[in-house]
Each structure stands twice: as C-alpha cells, then as structure tokens.
Design a protein around this motif. Structure first.
Motif, mmCIF file in Angstrom:
data_model
loop_
_atom_site.group_PDB
_atom_site.id
_atom_site.type_symbol
_atom_site.label_atom_id
_atom_site.label_comp_id
_atom_site.label_asym_id
_atom_site.label_seq_id
_atom_site.Cartn_x
_atom_site.Cartn_y
_atom_site.Cartn_z
ATOM 1 N N UNK A 21 1.812 -44.332 -4.230
ATOM 2 C CA UNK A 21 2.108 -43.023 -4.393
ATOM 3 C C UNK A 21 2.415 -42.305 -3.001
ATOM 4 N N UNK A 22 1.308 -42.520 -2.156
ATOM 5 C CA UNK A 22 1.499 -41.808 -0.621
ATOM 6 C C UNK A 22 2.692 -42.672 0.145
ATOM 7 N N UNK A 23 2.948 -43.823 0.170
ATOM 8 C CA UNK A 23 4.028 -44.250 0.865
ATOM 9 C C UNK A 23 5.402 -43.781 0.245
ATOM 10 N N UNK A 24 5.612 -43.727 -1.204
ATOM 11 C CA UNK A 24 6.676 -43.063 -1.801
ATOM 12 C C UNK A 24 7.096 -41.733 -1.268
ATOM 13 N N UNK A 25 5.951 -41.084 -0.766
ATOM 14 C CA UNK A 25 6.118 -39.313 -0.504
ATOM 15 C C UNK A 25 6.185 -39.250 0.979
ATOM 16 N N UNK A 26 6.318 -40.311 1.917
ATOM 17 C CA UNK A 26 6.166 -40.050 3.232
ATOM 18 C C UNK A 26 7.438 -39.451 3.639
ATOM 19 N N UNK A 27 8.599 -39.396 3.132
ATOM 20 C CA UNK A 27 9.923 -38.935 3.526
ATOM 21 C C UNK A 27 9.847 -37.429 3.364
ATOM 22 N N UNK A 28 9.279 -37.091 2.129
ATOM 23 C CA UNK A 28 9.109 -35.757 1.596
ATOM 24 C C UNK A 28 8.235 -34.981 2.374
ATOM 25 N N UNK A 29 7.206 -35.712 2.794
ATOM 26 C CA UNK A 29 5.942 -35.096 3.661
ATOM 27 C C UNK A 29 6.439 -34.777 5.089
ATOM 28 N N UNK A 30 7.342 -35.492 5.702
ATOM 29 C CA UNK A 30 8.047 -35.334 6.772
ATOM 30 C C UNK A 30 8.442 -34.080 6.765
ATOM 31 N N UNK A 31 9.640 -34.121 5.980
ATOM 32 C CA UNK A 31 10.633 -32.949 5.719
ATOM 33 C C UNK A 31 9.909 -31.662 5.541
ATOM 34 N N UNK A 32 8.899 -31.668 4.745
ATOM 35 C CA UNK A 32 7.870 -30.578 4.401
ATOM 36 C C UNK A 32 7.409 -30.006 5.768
ATOM 37 N N UNK A 33 6.785 -31.079 6.702
ATOM 38 C CA UNK A 33 6.066 -30.684 7.796
ATOM 39 C C UNK A 33 7.149 -30.185 8.659
ATOM 40 N N UNK A 34 8.423 -30.660 8.903
ATOM 41 C CA UNK A 34 9.238 -30.031 9.771
ATOM 42 C C UNK A 34 9.653 -28.664 9.494
ATOM 43 N N UNK A 35 9.738 -28.304 7.856
ATOM 44 C CA UNK A 35 9.995 -27.049 7.599
ATOM 45 C C UNK A 35 8.818 -26.023 8.099
ATOM 46 N N UNK A 36 7.689 -26.537 7.907
ATOM 47 C CA UNK A 36 6.530 -25.716 8.113
ATOM 48 C C UNK A 36 6.497 -25.709 10.002
ATOM 49 N N UNK A 37 6.887 -26.467 10.568
ATOM 50 C CA UNK A 37 6.667 -26.641 12.045
ATOM 51 C C UNK A 37 7.884 -26.956 12.634
ATOM 52 N N UNK A 38 9.015 -26.042 12.680
ATOM 53 C CA UNK A 38 10.341 -26.172 13.091
ATOM 54 C C UNK A 38 10.440 -26.499 14.605
ATOM 55 N N UNK A 39 10.915 -27.622 15.060
ATOM 56 C CA UNK A 39 11.014 -27.710 16.501
ATOM 57 C C UNK A 39 9.560 -28.227 17.280
#
Length: 185
Positions: A21-39
């Motif tokens: 479950x956690x492995x399959x979610x890595x790309x989404x978590x990365x994108x989510x964190x990028x949205x919360x911490x842009x740049x």
C-alpha cells in the motif's frame, strides 16, 4: 494501540500488504508534498520522514478505510512540523490556513498514476495500428519525424498534424475514461 487487522478483524494485516500500500502511494505522496512545499529543497526529507511515521503508526491504520487519506493526513502533519521547525530560520513559510487549503486542493487534484496509465493503455488500444506505430516511433523510441517520414513516404508537416490530432484524441479519451471510472482528472 490495537493491531492492524483485515476485514476479518481477527488477523493482523501482514507487513507485506502494508508495504505494498505504501509503495504504491509513493508517487502520489511525492506530488502531494510538492504541492504543499513548492520549490522547497526538503521535500525528499519530508517524504522519508512521512514514510517512517506511517510505518511506525501502521498498527493504527484500519483496513477497509481510505489508506490514501490516512497517509496524506500524516504527510500534512509532517509538513506542518517541518515548516514549523524551519520557521526559526529566515525563510518564507505558509501560515497554517494556507497550508490546509493547499492540502485540500492537492489531495483532491492528485490522480493515482496507475489510473492515468490504465486509461492511456485503454485509449491506445482504440488507435489505428498505423497511428499507434507513428506514436511508438516518436514517443517510445524517441526517433525523429524525418526518419519516419522518409520511411513511410509522408511529409514531416503532415506527420506533425497527425501527432497533434492523436495527442488531442488521447487526452480527451483519457479524461473521459477517468471520469467514467469515477477518477476526476
């Protein structure tokens, strides 16, 4: 703290399932964190910390509930904690209300990567074989249109128009397929 159990409520969920479950979610978590911490340069660190916390709290996850929502909530708290610790340094940091709004928007906007790929595969199966061959030549093999034009006795400008048309067709088809599956693009 109760052990993680499956729908049977008698057996703990194996660690392998949690890892999947956690492995399959890595790309989404990365994108989510990028949205919360842009740049922000610490996104990878926050992702790693989020994974550590998710693993440590795996027994609090209730199977059958939304793993994605649970993981995003943990990630949001990790971002808050990280930004709070960073606020001691002279950097621009979002206030908590802005961060919450970004989290809500990002959470609903992120489409699981596998859903897009499945939709793309579905849409590519509808493309004529000669058009699929052109797409594969250009995008899978990364070859130039000039080579393809010479080999198939077509003009480069005509192929460019065909590729534009195919990309538009695929984009529309992917969006429609995602909507049909209940995933909003």
């Amino acid at each position: 703290m109760a052990p993680v159990t499956d729908t049977d409520s008698c057996h703990p969920v194996p660690s392998e399932e949690f890892v999947a479950l956690l492995t399959n979610l890595q790309a989404e978590l990365w994108t989510f964190l990028l949205a919360l911490m842009p740049g922000h340069p610490d996104v990878a660190d926050v992702l790693q910390k989020t994974n550590v916390v998710l693993w440590a709290k795996r027994e609090t996850f209730e199977p059958g509930t939304n793993f994605r929502a649970w993981a995003f909530t943990v990630a949001r708290f990790e971002v808050k904690g990280h930004l709070k610790s960073m606020s001691r340094r002279p950097l621009f940091v979002f206030d908590e209300e802005v961060l919450e709004r970004l989290a809500e928007d990002a959470s609903s906007a992120i489409v699981p990567a596998f859903s897009r790929l499945e939709a793309l595969e579905h849409c590519l199966s509808k493309v004529r074989p000669e058009d699929r061959q052109l797409l594969e030549h250009r995008y899978q093999n990364g070859k130039s249109l000039l080579e393809y034009a010479a080999a198939h006795k077509r003009s480069v400008s005509g192929l460019s128009v065909t590729l534009f048309r195919l990309r538009s067709l695929l984009r529309r088809c992917i969006e429609e397929t995602l909507v049909e599956k209940g995933v909003h693009p």
